[in-house]
Design a protein around this motif. Structure first.
Motif, mmCIF file in Angstrom:
data_model
loop_
_atom_site.group_PDB
_atom_site.id
_atom_site.type_symbol
_atom_site.label_atom_id
_atom_site.label_comp_id
_atom_site.label_asym_id
_atom_site.label_seq_id
_atom_site.Cartn_x
_atom_site.Cartn_y
_atom_site.Cartn_z
ATOM 1 N N VAL A 1 0.831 -1.200 0.000
ATOM 2 C CA VAL A 1 0.000 0.000 0.000
ATOM 3 C C VAL A 1 0.870 1.256 0.000
ATOM 4 C CG1 VAL A 1 -1.694 1.303 1.345
ATOM 5 C CG2 VAL A 1 -1.949 -1.168 1.075
ATOM 6 N N ALA A 2 1.958 1.249 0.800
ATOM 7 C CA ALA A 2 2.847 2.411 0.859
ATOM 8 C C ALA A 2 3.558 2.630 -0.478
ATOM 9 C CB ALA A 2 3.861 2.220 1.992
ATOM 10 N N ALA A 3 3.998 1.528 -1.090
ATOM 11 C CA ALA A 3 4.679 1.671 -2.385
ATOM 12 C C ALA A 3 3.724 2.194 -3.455
ATOM 13 C CB ALA A 3 5.263 0.320 -2.808
ATOM 14 N N ASP A 4 2.469 1.710 -3.457
ATOM 15 C CA ASP A 4 1.495 2.206 -4.428
ATOM 16 C C ASP A 4 1.188 3.681 -4.207
ATOM 17 O OD1 ASP A 4 -1.834 2.460 -4.792
ATOM 18 O OD2 ASP A 4 -0.731 1.652 -6.484
ATOM 19 N N HIS A 5 1.077 4.095 -2.936
ATOM 20 C CA HIS A 5 0.820 5.508 -2.643
ATOM 21 C C HIS A 5 1.979 6.395 -3.091
ATOM 22 C CE1 HIS A 5 -0.815 8.967 -0.428
ATOM 23 N NE2 HIS A 5 0.433 9.177 -0.020
ATOM 24 N N GLU A 6 3.212 5.948 -2.835
ATOM 25 C CA GLU A 6 4.376 6.745 -3.250
ATOM 26 C C GLU A 6 4.509 6.804 -4.771
ATOM 27 O OE1 GLU A 6 7.942 5.420 -1.445
ATOM 28 O OE2 GLU A 6 9.183 7.032 -2.288
ATOM 29 N N ARG B 1 6.035 9.894 0.322
ATOM 30 C CA ARG B 1 5.826 8.726 1.173
ATOM 31 C C ARG B 1 4.516 8.857 1.929
ATOM 32 N NH1 ARG B 1 10.979 6.867 4.506
ATOM 33 N NH2 ARG B 1 9.495 5.115 4.722
ATOM 34 N N ILE B 2 3.939 7.711 2.232
ATOM 35 C CA ILE B 2 2.655 7.687 2.924
ATOM 36 C C ILE B 2 2.838 8.026 4.387
ATOM 37 C CG2 ILE B 2 2.770 5.209 3.470
ATOM 38 C CD1 ILE B 2 -0.241 5.082 2.851
ATOM 39 N N ASP B 3 1.915 8.835 4.922
ATOM 40 C CA ASP B 3 1.982 9.158 6.339
ATOM 41 C C ASP B 3 1.174 8.156 7.140
ATOM 42 O OD1 ASP B 3 -0.205 10.294 4.927
ATOM 43 O OD2 ASP B 3 -0.794 11.318 6.766
ATOM 44 N N THR B 4 1.288 8.278 8.472
ATOM 45 C CA THR B 4 0.674 7.280 9.367
ATOM 46 C C THR B 4 -0.842 7.319 9.294
ATOM 47 O OG1 THR B 4 2.586 7.522 10.843
ATOM 48 C CG2 THR B 4 0.652 6.402 11.730
ATOM 49 N N ASP B 5 -1.428 8.526 9.223
ATOM 50 C CA ASP B 5 -2.882 8.622 9.196
ATOM 51 C C ASP B 5 -3.448 7.996 7.912
ATOM 52 O OD1 ASP B 5 -2.828 11.911 10.753
ATOM 53 O OD2 ASP B 5 -2.823 9.893 11.639
ATOM 54 N N THR B 6 -2.794 8.260 6.776
ATOM 55 C CA THR B 6 -3.267 7.663 5.519
ATOM 56 C C THR B 6 -3.106 6.155 5.541
ATOM 57 O OG1 THR B 6 -2.621 9.701 4.360
ATOM 58 C CG2 THR B 6 -3.031 7.759 3.004
ATOM 59 N N ASP C 1 0.926 2.895 14.021
ATOM 60 C CA ASP C 1 2.267 3.413 14.400
ATOM 61 C C ASP C 1 3.291 2.310 14.348
ATOM 62 O OD1 ASP C 1 0.820 5.646 16.880
ATOM 63 O OD2 ASP C 1 1.132 5.915 14.712
ATOM 64 N N ALA C 2 2.913 1.103 14.826
ATOM 65 C CA ALA C 2 3.870 0.006 14.816
ATOM 66 C C ALA C 2 4.215 -0.411 13.378
ATOM 67 C CB ALA C 2 3.280 -1.177 15.590
ATOM 68 N N ILE C 3 3.218 -0.434 12.518
ATOM 69 C CA ILE C 3 3.487 -0.796 11.124
ATOM 70 C C ILE C 3 4.341 0.257 10.457
ATOM 71 C CG2 ILE C 3 2.422 -1.237 8.890
ATOM 72 C CD1 ILE C 3 0.018 -2.368 10.390
ATOM 73 N N ALA C 4 4.051 1.569 10.727
ATOM 74 C CA ALA C 4 4.841 2.637 10.131
ATOM 75 C C ALA C 4 6.287 2.589 10.602
ATOM 76 C CB ALA C 4 4.213 3.993 10.477
ATOM 77 N N ALA C 5 6.489 2.176 11.856
ATOM 78 C CA ALA C 5 7.869 2.063 12.377
ATOM 79 C C ALA C 5 8.621 0.968 11.634
ATOM 80 C CB ALA C 5 7.826 1.795 13.875
ATOM 81 N N GLN C 6 7.958 -0.118 11.302
ATOM 82 C CA GLN C 6 8.648 -1.176 10.562
ATOM 83 C C GLN C 6 8.875 -0.811 9.097
ATOM 84 O OE1 GLN C 6 7.188 -5.129 11.075
ATOM 85 N NE2 GLN C 6 6.574 -4.818 13.239
ATOM 86 N N LEU C 7 8.019 0.073 8.562
ATOM 87 C CA LEU C 7 8.211 0.485 7.151
ATOM 88 C C LEU C 7 9.263 1.561 7.013
ATOM 89 C CD1 LEU C 7 4.535 0.608 5.847
ATOM 90 C CD2 LEU C 7 6.208 -1.242 5.596
#
Length: 227
Positions: free
Chosen positions: A191-196, A202-207, A220-226
């Motif tokens: 999802v982050a790669a498609d958004h970028e 880069r995709i933010d945490t809220d999106t 937040d935990a997923i965003a930290a790993q990305l």
């Protein structure tokens, strides 16, 4: 096989008689003006040929000033010779003007014949008739079917394990981050790669949380790993 019978046309006979008389009058007038021998016979030929050429131009190419001008000149020369030989002029002592006209006729006839033979025919001023324009070349072009690609549907929210939704117990120290399933992390990375790729940022945490449908702490935990 029967031969066609010879028919005598009265109009043709009349034309031959009138032509012979006019030919003889032109010859007598040229001879009286000092043109002897073959020259006197060439004058009626010249006048009659110019008259025929002008009339043919009128019949084939239609009325024009050039054809009418030379037709009238040849007609006046022929009629003038017929009238002059009827006793109106003293052919034994022709006037100087008659000698001048007969002497200048060859050049005048040559000019008229050249113009009639080599001048282009007058073009008709009538507007051109409307013609069928034919099929529209643009309409005949086969257009290839355009394939419309529909955007990928929004990913369905991944069900969160019950353990992840349980509230953390208050402790004196911050609780460790809840474990994130690997499948959820892989899906979040796509999802982050498609958004970028679509937006250039880069995709933010809220999106990311809205796209995945997960709670804030799990996002937040997923965003930290990305990161």
């Amino acid at each position: 096989m029967t031969r066609p019978s010879l028919r005598v046309d009265a109009v043709l006979v009349q034309a031959v008689i009138a032509g012979a008389l006019s030919f003889a009058h032109l010859h007598d007038l040229a001879a009286a003006a000092g043109q002897d021998g073959w020259k006197a016979w060439a004058y009626p030929v010249s006048v009659d040929l110019l008259l025929v050429a002008a009339w043919r131009r009128l019949r084939t190419d239609g009325p024009s000033r050039l054809a009418w001008c030379w037709f009238l000149i040849a007609l006046v020369a022929s009629l003038g010779a017929n009238v002059a030989t009827a006793g109106f002029l003293d052919l034994e002592h022709p006037p100087a003007l008659l000698r001048l006209g007969v002497a200048g006729w060859p050049a005048l006839a040559f000019l008229g014949g050249t113009l009639l033979a080599h001048s282009p025919a007058a073009r008709s001023s009538a507007p051109p008739t409307a013609t069928d324009p034919g099929p529209d070349p643009v309409a005949e072009v086969d257009h290839e079917p355009v394939t419309v690609t529909e955007p990928d549907p929004a990913p369905e929210p991944v069900p969160v394990p019950a353990a992840a939704e349980a509230p953390a117990l208050p402790t004196a120290e911050p609780a460790p981050a809840a474990p994130v399933p690997a499948a959820l992390v892989d899906h979040a990375r796509k999802v982050a790669a498609d958004h970028e790729h679509r937006t250039g940022v880069r995709i933010d945490t809220d999106t990311l949380r809205a796209r995945l449908g997960v709670p804030p702490h799990l996002a937040d935990a997923i965003a930290a790993q990305l990161a």
